[in-house]
Design a protein around this motif. Structure first.
Motif, PDB file in Angstrom:
ATOM      1  N   MET A  14       0.845  -1.196   0.000  1.00  0.00           N
ATOM      2  CA  MET A  14       0.000   0.000   0.000  1.00  0.00           C
ATOM      3  C   MET A  14       0.874   1.238   0.000  1.00  0.00           C
ATOM      4  O   MET A  14       2.024   1.202   0.425  1.00  0.00           O
ATOM      5  N   GLY A  15       0.283   2.331  -0.443  1.00  0.00           N
ATOM      6  CA  GLY A  15       1.003   3.592  -0.429  1.00  0.00           C
ATOM      7  C   GLY A  15       0.137   4.722   0.100  1.00  0.00           C
ATOM      8  O   GLY A  15      -1.089   4.649   0.071  1.00  0.00           O
ATOM      9  N   TRP A  16       0.823   5.741   0.605  1.00  0.00           N
ATOM     10  CA  TRP A  16       0.169   6.985   1.008  1.00  0.00           C
ATOM     11  C   TRP A  16       0.704   8.114   0.130  1.00  0.00           C
ATOM     12  O   TRP A  16       1.922   8.179  -0.132  1.00  0.00           O
ATOM     13  N   TYR A  17      -0.192   8.972  -0.286  1.00  0.00           N
ATOM     14  CA  TYR A  17       0.147  10.141  -1.087  1.00  0.00           C
ATOM     15  C   TYR A  17      -0.523  11.345  -0.454  1.00  0.00           C
ATOM     16  O   TYR A  17      -1.417  11.210   0.388  1.00  0.00           O
ATOM     17  N   ARG A  18      -0.119  12.520  -0.894  1.00  0.00           N
ATOM     18  CA  ARG A  18      -0.779  13.733  -0.415  1.00  0.00           C
ATOM     19  C   ARG A  18      -0.798  14.783  -1.515  1.00  0.00           C
ATOM     20  O   ARG A  18       0.053  14.783  -2.407  1.00  0.00           O
ATOM     21  N   GLN A  19      -1.774  15.667  -1.392  1.00  0.00           N
ATOM     22  CA  GLN A  19      -1.892  16.754  -2.355  1.00  0.00           C
ATOM     23  C   GLN A  19      -2.221  18.033  -1.614  1.00  0.00           C
ATOM     24  O   GLN A  19      -3.283  18.146  -0.987  1.00  0.00           O
ATOM     25  N   ALA A  20      -1.294  18.969  -1.687  1.00  0.00           N
ATOM     26  CA  ALA A  20      -1.488  20.276  -1.073  1.00  0.00           C
ATOM     27  C   ALA A  20      -2.182  21.197  -2.075  1.00  0.00           C
ATOM     28  O   ALA A  20      -2.109  20.977  -3.291  1.00  0.00           O
ATOM     29  N   PRO A  21      -2.843  22.243  -1.580  1.00  0.00           N
ATOM     30  CA  PRO A  21      -3.539  23.169  -2.477  1.00  0.00           C
ATOM     31  C   PRO A  21      -2.598  23.744  -3.533  1.00  0.00           C
ATOM     32  O   PRO A  21      -1.506  24.218  -3.210  1.00  0.00           O
ATOM     33  N   GLY A  22      -3.010  23.667  -4.784  1.00  0.00           N
ATOM     34  CA  GLY A  22      -2.217  24.223  -5.865  1.00  0.00           C
ATOM     35  C   GLY A  22      -1.018  23.407  -6.280  1.00  0.00           C
ATOM     36  O   GLY A  22      -0.224  23.852  -7.125  1.00  0.00           O
ATOM     37  N   LYS A  23      -0.869  22.221  -5.695  1.00  0.00           N
ATOM     38  CA  LYS A  23       0.279  21.381  -6.012  1.00  0.00           C
ATOM     39  C   LYS A  23      -0.175  20.031  -6.541  1.00  0.00           C
ATOM     40  O   LYS A  23      -1.315  19.623  -6.361  1.00  0.00           O
ATOM     41  N   GLU A  24       0.761  19.343  -7.175  1.00  0.00           N
ATOM     42  CA  GLU A  24       0.451  18.008  -7.671  1.00  0.00           C
ATOM     43  C   GLU A  24       0.492  16.999  -6.513  1.00  0.00           C
ATOM     44  O   GLU A  24       1.149  17.215  -5.501  1.00  0.00           O
ATOM     45  N   ARG A  25      -0.199  15.909  -6.727  1.00  0.00           N
ATOM     46  CA  ARG A  25      -0.175  14.845  -5.736  1.00  0.00           C
ATOM     47  C   ARG A  25       1.230  14.257  -5.674  1.00  0.00           C
ATOM     48  O   ARG A  25       1.867  14.027  -6.713  1.00  0.00           O
ATOM     49  N   GLU A  26       1.713  13.999  -4.461  1.00  0.00           N
ATOM     50  CA  GLU A  26       3.055  13.465  -4.297  1.00  0.00           C
ATOM     51  C   GLU A  26       3.027  12.232  -3.409  1.00  0.00           C
ATOM     52  O   GLU A  26       2.215  12.091  -2.495  1.00  0.00           O
TER      53      GLU A  26
END
Length: 111
Positions: free
Chosen positions: A30-42
């Motif tokens: 499994m993986g975790w990702y995040r996406q901040a406002p105005g940024k691409e998902r990382e």
């Protein structure tokens, strides 16, 4: 495949949160990702079938990914949070060649 992420919230800088991702399939990888406002998902972290965990440099030493294979839940323990960690966090499972995403859970870190 269904993934249900939870555990986000508002926390002060230096605080901690634990995210959970409940899956309808095996959580051996499994993986975790995040996406901040105005940024691409990382990408943030992943756990592979052997149990080895891997982390993005930005969270190494502060975040820990773990899994409960029997319960089909993956966790992301986050400590020493800072405002740059503010984002919507998503769990992901690649199942039979397709990527499946949870709905995301918001993490907001105030300074």
């Amino acid at each position: 495949v269904q993934l249900q992420a939870s555990g986000g919230g508002l926390v002060q800088a230096g605080g901690s949160l634990r995210l959970s991702c409940a899956a309808s399939v095996s959580v051996n990888a499994m993986g975790w990702y995040r996406q901040a406002p105005g940024k691409e998902r990382e990408w943030v972290a992943r756990i592979v079938p052997s149990g080895e965990a891997q982390y993005a440099d930005s969270v190494k030493g502060r975040f820990t990914i773990s899994r409960d294979i029997r319960a089909k839940i993956v966790y992301l323990q986050m400590v020493d949070l800072n405002p740059e960690d503010t984002a919507v966090y998503y769990c992901k499972r690649n199942w039979r060649g397709y990527d499946y995403w949870g709905q995301g859970t918001q993490v907001t870190v105030s300074s």
